[in-house]
Write a protein that holds these residues in place. Structure first.
Motif, PDB file in Angstrom:
ATOM      1  N   LEU A   1       0.836  -1.206   0.000  1.00  0.00           N
ATOM      2  CA  LEU A   1       0.000   0.000   0.000  1.00  0.00           C
ATOM      3  C   LEU A   1       0.869   1.254   0.000  1.00  0.00           C
ATOM      4  O   LEU A   1       0.575   2.232  -0.704  1.00  0.00           O
ATOM      5  CB  LEU A   1      -0.908  -0.016   1.222  1.00  0.00           C
ATOM      6  N   VAL A   2       1.966   1.218   0.764  1.00  0.00           N
ATOM      7  CA  VAL A   2       2.898   2.347   0.774  1.00  0.00           C
ATOM      8  C   VAL A   2       3.521   2.528  -0.604  1.00  0.00           C
ATOM      9  O   VAL A   2       3.627   3.656  -1.121  1.00  0.00           O
ATOM     10  CB  VAL A   2       3.992   2.139   1.833  1.00  0.00           C
ATOM     11  N   HIS A   3       3.937   1.431  -1.228  1.00  0.00           N
ATOM     12  CA  HIS A   3       4.551   1.515  -2.559  1.00  0.00           C
ATOM     13  C   HIS A   3       3.583   2.102  -3.583  1.00  0.00           C
ATOM     14  O   HIS A   3       3.979   2.898  -4.434  1.00  0.00           O
ATOM     15  CB  HIS A   3       5.008   0.126  -3.012  1.00  0.00           C
ATOM     16  N   ILE A   4       2.318   1.698  -3.504  1.00  0.00           N
ATOM     17  CA  ILE A   4       1.326   2.233  -4.442  1.00  0.00           C
ATOM     18  C   ILE A   4       1.164   3.727  -4.221  1.00  0.00           C
ATOM     19  O   ILE A   4       1.110   4.512  -5.179  1.00  0.00           O
ATOM     20  CB  ILE A   4      -0.018   1.501  -4.272  1.00  0.00           C
ATOM     21  N   GLY A   5       1.108   4.142  -2.957  1.00  0.00           N
ATOM     22  CA  GLY A   5       0.997   5.568  -2.660  1.00  0.00           C
ATOM     23  C   GLY A   5       2.195   6.357  -3.140  1.00  0.00           C
ATOM     24  O   GLY A   5       2.056   7.460  -3.686  1.00  0.00           O
ATOM     25  N   VAL A   6       3.385   5.782  -2.945  1.00  0.00           N
ATOM     26  CA  VAL A   6       4.623   6.444  -3.390  1.00  0.00           C
ATOM     27  C   VAL A   6       4.626   6.595  -4.903  1.00  0.00           C
ATOM     28  O   VAL A   6       4.947   7.661  -5.444  1.00  0.00           O
ATOM     29  CB  VAL A   6       5.851   5.655  -2.909  1.00  0.00           C
ATOM     30  N   ALA A   7       4.288   5.511  -5.594  1.00  0.00           N
ATOM     31  CA  ALA A   7       4.277   5.565  -7.056  1.00  0.00           C
ATOM     32  C   ALA A   7       3.217   6.538  -7.565  1.00  0.00           C
ATOM     33  O   ALA A   7       3.445   7.291  -8.508  1.00  0.00           O
ATOM     34  CB  ALA A   7       4.033   4.169  -7.626  1.00  0.00           C
ATOM     35  N   ALA A   8       2.039   6.527  -6.915  1.00  0.00           N
ATOM     36  CA  ALA A   8       0.959   7.422  -7.338  1.00  0.00           C
ATOM     37  C   ALA A   8       1.330   8.881  -7.130  1.00  0.00           C
ATOM     38  O   ALA A   8       0.948   9.751  -7.921  1.00  0.00           O
ATOM     39  CB  ALA A   8      -0.318   7.095  -6.565  1.00  0.00           C
ATOM     40  N   ALA A   9       2.109   9.152  -6.078  1.00  0.00           N
ATOM     41  CA  ALA A   9       2.518  10.520  -5.784  1.00  0.00           C
ATOM     42  C   ALA A   9       3.674  10.982  -6.669  1.00  0.00           C
ATOM     43  O   ALA A   9       4.019  12.162  -6.659  1.00  0.00           O
ATOM     44  CB  ALA A   9       2.917  10.644  -4.315  1.00  0.00           C
ATOM     45  N   GLY A  10       4.260  10.077  -7.409  1.00  0.00           N
ATOM     46  CA  GLY A  10       5.368  10.436  -8.286  1.00  0.00           C
ATOM     47  C   GLY A  10       6.717  10.399  -7.617  1.00  0.00           C
ATOM     48  O   GLY A  10       7.741  10.631  -8.270  1.00  0.00           O
ATOM     49  N   VAL A  11       6.759  10.086  -6.308  1.00  0.00           N
ATOM     50  CA  VAL A  11       8.045  10.029  -5.608  1.00  0.00           C
ATOM     51  C   VAL A  11       8.894   8.898  -6.143  1.00  0.00           C
ATOM     52  O   VAL A  11      10.126   8.989  -6.203  1.00  0.00           O
ATOM     53  CB  VAL A  11       7.814   9.874  -4.085  1.00  0.00           C
ATOM     54  N   GLY A  12       8.239   7.805  -6.540  1.00  0.00           N
ATOM     55  CA  GLY A  12       8.979   6.675  -7.081  1.00  0.00           C
ATOM     56  C   GLY A  12       9.798   7.042  -8.300  1.00  0.00           C
ATOM     57  O   GLY A  12      10.877   6.484  -8.531  1.00  0.00           O
ATOM     58  N   ILE A  13       9.297   7.987  -9.109  1.00  0.00           N
ATOM     59  CA  ILE A  13      10.043   8.421 -10.297  1.00  0.00           C
ATOM     60  C   ILE A  13      11.345   9.084  -9.873  1.00  0.00           C
ATOM     61  O   ILE A  13      12.398   8.868 -10.486  1.00  0.00           O
ATOM     62  CB  ILE A  13       9.185   9.388 -11.139  1.00  0.00           C
ATOM     63  N   LEU A  14      11.280   9.889  -8.802  1.00  0.00           N
ATOM     64  CA  LEU A  14      12.494  10.534  -8.309  1.00  0.00           C
ATOM     65  C   LEU A  14      13.503   9.506  -7.826  1.00  0.00           C
ATOM     66  O   LEU A  14      14.710   9.643  -8.054  1.00  0.00           O
ATOM     67  CB  LEU A  14      12.140  11.490  -7.165  1.00  0.00           C
TER      68      LEU A  14
END
Length: 205
Positions: free
Chosen positions: A51-64
């Motif tokens: 759930l945290v990973h999905i939130g991170v990816a949805a927020a665009g932080v994962g791209i960074l």
């Protein structure tokens, strides 16, 4: 999310959940240590991390993170080191008598949840996976909150069922080996080696 798109998401989530990884090893190890029913605590920790990973990816932080080799490698090596630590500890674990295992089982719900959380949270591949997965199933011209809710609910429900009924259920058939010292040593060393192996793959891949 239309039915055909949801079915594609369901298929992708099911396929990925069945691919063995650190979560599967952790689930089977827990099921052998404390039983099928109580292994759910570790699985819930793993789902919280998803759930945290999905939130991170949805927020665009994962791209960074994926665009920063330093940040990505820090997460990758931290995750690998944690898996190796778990593996060494499991490998060196001494056989336990049934009354000792029963007393420990009553104390390990929170620790299993935390371990499951960190096993999946420190996996940078999950961030990359969701960055690749989410754009395929999210339509920017439609309300985003509902789409992300359906995606998260589907992925987490599928992974929970696969982890509990497949991996924990499979481990249950091996639990008879934990009734004697030699079987416990063999299983501890097997799962310890698997943890170390997955950590090594994560560090080197």
């Amino acid at each position: 999310m239309n039915p055909s798109l949801w079915l594609a998401l369901l298929g992708a989530g099911t396929l990925i959940s069945f691919v063995p990884g650190a979560g599967a090893v952790n689930t089977m190890s827990n099921a052998l240590a404390v039983g099928f029913r109580r292994s759910i605590y570790g699985i819930l920790g793993q789902q919280a991390a998803l759930l945290v990973h999905i939130g991170v990816a949805a927020a665009g932080v994962g791209i960074l993170v994926t665009n920063s080799p330093l940040a990505f490698n820090l997460i990758r090596y931290a995750g690998a080191a944690y898996l190796v630590y778990l593996g060494v500890r499991k490998f060196l674990q001494q056989p336990e008598h049934s009354e000792v295992r029963a007393s420990q089982a009553a104390e390990t719900a929170l620790s299993m949840f935390r371990r499951g959380l960190w096993v999946n949270l420190l996996n940078p591949k999950a961030i990359v996976f969701f960055l690749a997965l989410i754009p395929q199933f999210i339509r920017p011209d439609q309300p985003l909150l509902g789409q992300y809710g359906i995606l998260a609910a589907t992925v987490i429900a599928v992974d929970l069922l696969v982890m509990w009924f497949f991996y924990a259920g499979t481990a249950r058939s091996f639990r008879r080996f934990t009734q004697h010292d030699r079987g416990q040593v063999l299983l501890n060393r097997t799962f310890g080696s698997l943890f170390v192996g997955v950590g090594a793959i994560l560090a080197l891949a």
